[in-house]
Design a protein around this motif. Structure first.
Motif, PDB file in Angstrom:
ATOM      1  N   VAL A 171       7.136  11.477   5.263  1.00 10.90           N
ATOM      2  CA  VAL A 171       6.775  12.734   5.922  1.00 10.90           C
ATOM      3  C   VAL A 171       8.011  13.609   6.101  1.00 10.90           C
ATOM      4  N   ALA A 172       9.137  13.007   6.481  1.00 15.25           N
ATOM      5  CA  ALA A 172      10.370  13.773   6.691  1.00 15.25           C
ATOM      6  C   ALA A 172      10.840  14.423   5.392  1.00 15.25           C
ATOM      7  N   ARG A 173      10.831  13.659   4.300  1.00 11.57           N
ATOM      8  CA  ARG A 173      11.266  14.222   3.015  1.00 11.57           C
ATOM      9  C   ARG A 173      10.334  15.337   2.558  1.00 11.57           C
ATOM     10  N   ALA A 174       9.035  15.128   2.754  1.00  9.30           N
ATOM     11  CA  ALA A 174       8.068  16.148   2.342  1.00  9.30           C
ATOM     12  C   ALA A 174       8.229  17.415   3.178  1.00  9.30           C
ATOM     13  N   CYS A 175       8.437  17.264   4.474  1.00 10.06           N
ATOM     14  CA  CYS A 175       8.632  18.431   5.332  1.00 10.06           C
ATOM     15  C   CYS A 175       9.867  19.220   4.906  1.00 10.06           C
ATOM     16  N   GLU A 176      10.914  18.500   4.565  1.00 10.36           N
ATOM     17  CA  GLU A 176      12.138  19.174   4.122  1.00 10.36           C
ATOM     18  C   GLU A 176      11.889  19.959   2.835  1.00 10.36           C
ATOM     19  N   SER A 177      11.146  19.369   1.906  1.00  9.87           N
ATOM     20  CA  SER A 177      10.911  20.044   0.628  1.00  9.87           C
ATOM     21  C   SER A 177       9.998  21.258   0.783  1.00  9.87           C
ATOM     22  N   PHE A 178       9.125  21.263   1.785  1.00  7.08           N
ATOM     23  CA  PHE A 178       8.222  22.399   2.003  1.00  7.08           C
ATOM     24  C   PHE A 178       8.743  23.369   3.060  1.00  7.08           C
ATOM     25  N   GLY A 179       9.944  23.108   3.569  1.00  4.92           N
ATOM     26  CA  GLY A 179      10.522  24.001   4.568  1.00  4.92           C
ATOM     27  C   GLY A 179       9.809  23.966   5.900  1.00  4.92           C
ATOM     28  N   ILE A 180       9.339  22.774   6.299  1.00  5.54           N
ATOM     29  CA  ILE A 180       8.590  22.604   7.540  1.00  5.54           C
ATOM     30  C   ILE A 180       9.462  21.891   8.574  1.00  5.54           C
ATOM     31  N   ARG A 181       9.441  22.369   9.794  1.00  6.58           N
ATOM     32  CA  ARG A 181      10.161  21.694  10.880  1.00  6.58           C
ATOM     33  C   ARG A 181       9.398  20.430  11.266  1.00  6.58           C
ATOM     34  N   LEU A 182      10.118  19.346  11.480  1.00  8.78           N
ATOM     35  CA  LEU A 182       9.490  18.069  11.855  1.00  8.78           C
ATOM     36  C   LEU A 182      10.034  17.581  13.190  1.00  8.78           C
ATOM     37  N   THR A 183       9.144  17.188  14.075  1.00 13.99           N
ATOM     38  CA  THR A 183       9.515  16.531  15.328  1.00 13.99           C
ATOM     39  C   THR A 183       9.005  15.100  15.274  1.00 13.99           C
ATOM     40  N   ARG A 184       9.914  14.129  15.397  1.00 17.98           N
ATOM     41  CA  ARG A 184       9.519  12.728  15.414  1.00 17.98           C
ATOM     42  C   ARG A 184       9.336  12.297  16.867  1.00 17.98           C
ATOM     43  N   LEU A 185       8.134  11.847  17.177  1.00 17.39           N
ATOM     44  CA  LEU A 185       7.836  11.384  18.528  1.00 17.39           C
ATOM     45  C   LEU A 185       8.220   9.920  18.687  1.00 17.39           C
TER      46      LEU A 185
ATOM     47  N   MET B 170       0.869  -1.175   0.000  1.00 22.86           N
ATOM     48  CA  MET B 170       0.000   0.000   0.000  1.00 22.86           C
ATOM     49  C   MET B 170       0.904   1.222   0.000  1.00 22.86           C
ATOM     50  N   ASP B 171       0.797   2.015  -1.034  1.00 21.16           N
ATOM     51  CA  ASP B 171       1.688   3.151  -1.287  1.00 21.16           C
ATOM     52  C   ASP B 171       1.867   4.033  -0.053  1.00 21.16           C
ATOM     53  N   ALA B 172       3.124   4.195   0.354  1.00 21.31           N
ATOM     54  CA  ALA B 172       3.441   5.032   1.515  1.00 21.31           C
ATOM     55  C   ALA B 172       4.095   6.342   1.087  1.00 21.31           C
ATOM     56  N   GLU B 173       4.007   6.672  -0.188  1.00 16.98           N
ATOM     57  CA  GLU B 173       4.653   7.876  -0.705  1.00 16.98           C
ATOM     58  C   GLU B 173       3.642   8.969  -1.046  1.00 16.98           C
ATOM     59  N   HIS B 174       2.736   8.670  -1.971  1.00 18.05           N
ATOM     60  CA  HIS B 174       1.866   9.704  -2.539  1.00 18.05           C
ATOM     61  C   HIS B 174       0.933  10.319  -1.486  1.00 18.05           C
ATOM     62  N   GLY B 175       0.164   9.475  -0.789  1.00 17.77           N
ATOM     63  CA  GLY B 175      -0.804   9.987   0.178  1.00 17.77           C
ATOM     64  C   GLY B 175      -0.176  10.763   1.324  1.00 17.77           C
ATOM     65  N   PRO B 176       0.846  10.199   2.016  1.00 14.80           N
ATOM     66  CA  PRO B 176       1.470  10.952   3.107  1.00 14.80           C
ATOM     67  C   PRO B 176       2.092  12.271   2.654  1.00 14.80           C
TER      68      PRO B 176
ATOM     69  N   TRP C  31       7.542  -1.942   9.346  1.00 13.73           N
ATOM     70  CA  TRP C  31       8.073  -1.477   8.067  1.00 13.73           C
ATOM     71  C   TRP C  31       7.244  -0.304   7.555  1.00 13.73           C
ATOM     72  N   ALA C  32       5.927  -0.392   7.674  1.00 18.64           N
ATOM     73  CA  ALA C  32       5.054   0.679   7.197  1.00 18.64           C
ATOM     74  C   ALA C  32       5.332   1.978   7.947  1.00 18.64           C
ATOM     75  N   ASP C  33       5.567   1.888   9.257  1.00 22.66           N
ATOM     76  CA  ASP C  33       5.857   3.089  10.034  1.00 22.66           C
ATOM     77  C   ASP C  33       7.135   3.746   9.542  1.00 22.66           C
ATOM     78  N   SER C  34       8.153   2.948   9.274  1.00 20.17           N
ATOM     79  CA  SER C  34       9.418   3.489   8.792  1.00 20.17           C
ATOM     80  C   SER C  34       9.233   4.211   7.465  1.00 20.17           C
ATOM     81  N   ARG C  35       8.463   3.595   6.549  1.00 21.69           N
ATOM     82  CA  ARG C  35       8.231   4.200   5.239  1.00 21.69           C
ATOM     83  C   ARG C  35       7.425   5.491   5.372  1.00 21.69           C
ATOM     84  N   ARG C  36       6.385   5.478   6.175  1.00 18.30           N
ATOM     85  CA  ARG C  36       5.541   6.661   6.330  1.00 18.30           C
ATOM     86  C   ARG C  36       6.318   7.800   6.984  1.00 18.30           C
ATOM     87  N   SER C  37       7.102   7.466   7.987  1.00 18.85           N
ATOM     88  CA  SER C  37       7.909   8.468   8.676  1.00 18.85           C
ATOM     89  C   SER C  37       8.914   9.106   7.728  1.00 18.85           C
ATOM     90  N   ASP C  38       9.574   8.288   6.920  1.00 20.03           N
ATOM     91  CA  ASP C  38      10.579   8.809   5.972  1.00 20.03           C
ATOM     92  C   ASP C  38       9.923   9.704   4.926  1.00 20.03           C
TER      93      ASP C  38
END
Length: 320
Positions: free
Chosen positions: A189-203, A149-155, A180-187
């Motif tokens: 979100v991190a890449r998207a935040c970086e591209s949009f200039g958003i600060r990310l806090t991983r809990l 289940m795609d973890a790239e486009h939707g997140p 595995w899904a958590d790792s993919r979704r987290s990564d």
């Protein structure tokens, strides 16, 4: 060589998922598309191969049967297996690695198995399944037939949505350690935040449950983030409940986004903005691929089904 579902899809000019629906969910396809797939199957002899398949017993191993995602997945698996009068045996690992190991050892005595989001390391899973035909759902395992289940486009859409609303600090509420899904979704979100200039806090990692989300609420509030993207809908709903306990309301004080789009997500108030995952379709397709594998023609590549952001009332512009 025996025709496979992949061969049928290629011949008909459609995706593997669409080819699968032509057999398991024909009403969901346009008549012309369904007929094109069935003609391709007939030309290749695929339908005759499937009809000749004897009744099989399939083991289905899930991390937590109480999770609504796996209830939806199991319903789709059972429905697709029913068409061929195949039997399903359920194994609940209860998010316990030792129990998952034992369940795989038991399931490999059956005709085939479906491994739903296994938590064990790759090499251990491959060693445990032995010669038993199997398909992995929602995890990429090198050398194994997988339905993802795609973890790239939707997140990424979720981050883009929050960025457009004006959020500049997002927290990600992680799921179970080893997922595995958590790792993919987290990564993603991190890449998207970086591209949009958003600060990310991983809990920290928490259980994939409402209680896990409640536990993540205080750290999320302390981080100063104005929005939270959660590992799944249950965690998201738990974060919302925990924020309410802290005197914060959603979406006025904090926006919350889930992942999966379980039925409850659209029934709560406010409705949960979430990433819709193709849970049912992945279960039906996995059964088809497993029947291929049991017929001696395992799929050659992983099938990836698309995800999509569903916007509801739990997201809004950040407080001034």
């Amino acid at each position: 060589m025996t025709a496979t579902l992949t061969d049928v899809a290629r011949r008909a000019g459609v995706s593997v998922a669409t080819a699968s629906r032509a057999f398991g969910e024909p009403d969901r396809l346009a008549v012309a598309t369904r007929d094109r797939v069935l003609r391709a199957a007939s030309d290749l002899g695929y339908a005759n191969t499937q009809a000749a398949t004897a009744t099989r017993t399939i083991g289905v191993i899930v991390p937590d049967v109480a999770n609504p995602v796996y209830a939806t997945l199991l319903k789709a698996i059972e429905g697709q297996a029913w068409h061929g009068r195949h039997r399903i045996v359920l194994f609940d690992a209860d998010e316990d690695l030792r129990r998952e190991r034992e369940q795989i050892e038991r399931a490999r005595k059956l005709d085939g198995m479906l491994l739903c989001s296994p938590r064990l390391p790759d090499e251990e899973v491959l060693a445990l399944v032995g010669e038993t035909p199997y398909v992995v759902i929602n995890r990429l395992l090198e050398g194994a037939p997988c339905v993802l289940m795609d973890a790239e486009h939707g997140p990424r859409q979720a981050v883009e949505h929050l960025a457009a609303l004006g959020h500049r600090h997002i927290a990600y509420a992680a799921g179970p350690l080893g997922s595995w899904a958590d790792s993919r979704r987290s990564d993603t979100v991190a890449r998207a935040c970086e591209s949009f200039g958003i600060r990310l806090t991983r809990l920290s990692h928490h259980a994939a449950s409402i209680q896990g989300g409640r536990a993540a609420a205080a750290p999320a509030a302390a981080s100063g983030a104005t929005a939270v993207i959660a590992y799944n809908d249950l965690v998201a709903l738990g974060v919302e409940a925990g924020m309410s306990d802290l005197g914060r309301s959603c979406p006025d004080d904090i926006s919350i986004v889930g992942i999966d789009d379980i039925e409850m997500a659209g029934a709560v108030t406010p409705g949960l903005t979430t990433v819709r995952m193709p849970i049912g379709r992945s279960g039906a397709l996995a059964v088809d691929l497993l029947l291929q594998a049991m017929a001696g023609t395992p799929p050659e590549e992983a099938a990836v089904l698309n995800s999509q952001l569903i916007v509801r009332g739990s997201t809004a512009a950040p407080p001034a």
